[in-house]
Design an enzyme around this catalytic site. Sequence first.
Site: not given
Ligand code: NAD
Length: 309
Positions: A118, A174
Amino acid sequence: MAKISVIGAAGRVGSTIALCLALSKIADVVVVDNDERKAKGISLDLQQSMFVYGNFTQIISGNYEDTADSDICVIAAGLPRKPGMTRDELLEVNAKIVKEVCEKIARYSPNAIIIVVTNPLDAMCYVAAEASKFPKSRVVGMAGILDTARFKAFIAEELKVDAKGIDAFILGSHDNDMIPIISHAFVNRRPLTEILHEEKIAKIIERTKNAGAEIVVLSGGSALAPATAVSQMVDAILNDRKWILPCSAYVSGENGASGIFIGVPVILGKDGVERIIELKLSEEERKGFEKAADSIKKQIEFLRKDLNK
Ligand code: NAD
């Protein structure tokens, strides 16, 4: 069989991570998400995909009780960026989510290693460590492997070389403060600076910094490369590979930074972050690292009131 729980597994990144892990037959996978209905759908889809090749890795759609005694918990829960947004804008909202998730992980899987995905990544690792109260070596963030892969991909494209011959590291945070360590970048053992003109390198660096945003605009956000990077970290941990990988880890003075999580080369093995490798940086890289550390510190200061609640 080892057990890995993916929290946020109904999301774009979480579901791709769950698929990669299931395909690698490395562990049973528990799928957890706030959106229980969607998580159930994803887990059914995943379970059925396992029967194509007769891979009977267990996929469990569940709640935190089902995650009990996980070896690794991957956190991909939280809001992603929308076009035009910076990762910084996700700070407060995702900190609340990561805090809540990590308190539950600590209750059910007190010996797990947490891999944070995240964003904003480095600050979220700090939140995860504070909320779980785990030893800092058992909290590690995925970003450096992804950023490095992007950097290598653009170098390979420019030079038309096999990616296997490229050695490079992206360290720091990042975000825009990420630091490609040019002083340690080699192509077939030759310094990158001897092969590519300064201006071309600068363009590749700029494209690497914007690589995530480029994909956000084109397809809503990256998931395939992040999931592959998480798979590599899981492999390193479960198989005790002791690979040197760029990850967000807790530093205590390395390269002049302390008290934060930041991208550094680490040895990743069965105990999590087993050691941080301190690279000799050029003056410019050292300044860049300092700048990245300062901006991560500011994020943590901003969050401190929420963390202490
Ligand atoms: P997304 O919206 O498709 O998925 C996020 C999921 O988290 C959803 O299914 C939502 O229901 C769930 N969620 C929200 N609150 C929750 C909780 N309290 N408990 C359990 N589940 C919960 O988003 P995504 O595109 O999958 O991205 C997810 C995260 O990963 C984002 O913060 C994004 O910025 C990050 N990300 C990080 C990298 C990295 O290199 N570190 C790369 C890509 C994405």
